[in-house]
Design a protein around this motif. Structure first.
Motif, mmCIF file in Angstrom:
data_model
loop_
_atom_site.group_PDB
_atom_site.id
_atom_site.type_symbol
_atom_site.label_atom_id
_atom_site.label_comp_id
_atom_site.label_asym_id
_atom_site.label_seq_id
_atom_site.Cartn_x
_atom_site.Cartn_y
_atom_site.Cartn_z
ATOM 1 N N THR A 24 -4.966 8.085 0.599
ATOM 2 C CA THR A 24 -6.092 7.269 0.587
ATOM 3 C C THR A 24 -6.183 6.866 2.015
ATOM 4 O O THR A 24 -5.053 6.928 2.903
ATOM 5 N N PHE A 25 -7.100 5.790 2.340
ATOM 6 C CA PHE A 25 -7.162 5.237 3.704
ATOM 7 C C PHE A 25 -6.768 3.973 3.661
ATOM 8 O O PHE A 25 -6.919 2.993 2.816
ATOM 9 N N SER A 26 -5.987 3.381 4.734
ATOM 10 C CA SER A 26 -5.423 1.983 4.640
ATOM 11 C C SER A 26 -5.216 1.642 6.057
ATOM 12 O O SER A 26 -5.162 2.595 7.068
ATOM 13 N N THR A 27 -4.997 0.318 6.214
ATOM 14 C CA THR A 27 -4.187 -0.230 7.400
ATOM 15 C C THR A 27 -2.785 -0.132 7.485
ATOM 16 O O THR A 27 -2.130 -0.618 8.503
ATOM 17 N N TYR A 28 -2.315 0.190 6.334
ATOM 18 C CA TYR A 28 -0.957 -0.002 6.319
ATOM 19 C C TYR A 28 0.099 1.268 7.248
ATOM 20 O O TYR A 28 -0.394 2.174 7.249
ATOM 21 N N GLY A 29 1.111 0.542 7.719
ATOM 22 C CA GLY A 29 1.841 1.585 8.546
ATOM 23 C C GLY A 29 1.259 2.137 9.644
ATOM 24 O O GLY A 29 -0.023 1.953 10.430
ATOM 25 N N LYS A 30 1.676 3.601 9.708
ATOM 26 C CA LYS A 30 1.231 4.600 10.786
ATOM 27 C C LYS A 30 0.457 5.891 9.788
ATOM 28 O O LYS A 30 0.839 6.088 8.910
ATOM 29 N N PRO A 31 -0.212 6.563 10.710
ATOM 30 C CA PRO A 31 -0.907 7.696 9.721
ATOM 31 C C PRO A 31 0.266 8.761 9.362
ATOM 32 O O PRO A 31 1.226 8.937 10.067
ATOM 33 N N GLY A 32 0.093 8.930 8.128
ATOM 34 C CA GLY A 32 1.059 9.863 7.450
ATOM 35 C C GLY A 32 1.960 9.283 6.777
ATOM 36 O O GLY A 32 2.826 9.991 6.132
ATOM 37 N N ASP A 33 2.180 7.851 6.840
ATOM 38 C CA ASP A 33 3.267 7.100 6.167
ATOM 39 C C ASP A 33 2.969 7.207 4.584
ATOM 40 O O ASP A 33 2.113 7.430 4.198
ATOM 41 N N THR A 34 4.205 6.851 4.069
ATOM 42 C CA THR A 34 4.220 6.655 2.203
ATOM 43 C C THR A 34 4.462 5.281 1.997
ATOM 44 O O THR A 34 5.362 4.729 2.163
ATOM 45 N N LEU A 35 3.465 4.835 1.100
ATOM 46 C CA LEU A 35 3.670 3.558 0.442
ATOM 47 C C LEU A 35 4.211 3.615 -1.050
ATOM 48 O O LEU A 35 3.427 4.365 -1.717
ATOM 49 N N THR A 36 5.270 3.270 -1.031
ATOM 50 C CA THR A 36 5.986 3.416 -2.438
ATOM 51 C C THR A 36 5.984 2.256 -3.137
ATOM 52 O O THR A 36 6.408 1.143 -2.736
ATOM 53 N N LEU A 37 5.166 2.242 -4.688
ATOM 54 C CA LEU A 37 4.890 1.182 -5.291
ATOM 55 C C LEU A 37 6.039 0.815 -6.147
ATOM 56 O O LEU A 37 6.656 1.661 -6.754
ATOM 57 N N ASP A 38 6.495 -0.445 -6.272
ATOM 58 C CA ASP A 38 7.442 -0.912 -7.318
ATOM 59 C C ASP A 38 6.693 -1.289 -8.680
ATOM 60 O O ASP A 38 7.411 -0.957 -9.741
ATOM 61 N N ILE A 39 5.436 -1.853 -8.625
ATOM 62 C CA ILE A 39 4.712 -2.015 -9.757
ATOM 63 C C ILE A 39 3.313 -1.428 -9.401
ATOM 64 O O ILE A 39 2.935 -1.701 -8.521
ATOM 65 N N ASP A 40 2.710 -0.537 -10.595
ATOM 66 C CA ASP A 40 1.363 -0.097 -10.366
ATOM 67 C C ASP A 40 0.674 -0.174 -11.756
ATOM 68 O O ASP A 40 1.416 -0.486 -12.630
#
Length: 73
Positions: A24-40
């Protein structure tokens, strides 16, 4: 829009709790980073319809129930 005041909007990978991933597209981190969710949405009771637990911290729930026991709760 004004130039140079907005965060970089780039593609990241989101990893769900069951191990599935999607991009997905986001402003989180840097391009190519992985956001690991604890709760989804696959495990959260608000989306799964699962029951909820009341945590009785310091006997608060017990005090409430005792105070209003005659009202049919």
């Amino acid at each position: 829009m004004k130039n140079d005041i907005h965060p970089d909007y780039h593609e990241i990978t989101v990893k769900m709790t069951d191990g599935t991933e999607y991009k997905t597209f986001s402003t989180y981190g840097k391009p190519g980073d992985t956001l690991t969710l604890d709760i989804d949405p696959t495990v959260h009771p608000a989306w799964t319809g699962g029951g909820h637990r009341l945590l009785d911290t310091g006997g608060r729930v017990s005090k409430f129930k005792k105070k209003y026991e005659g009202l049919g709760f």
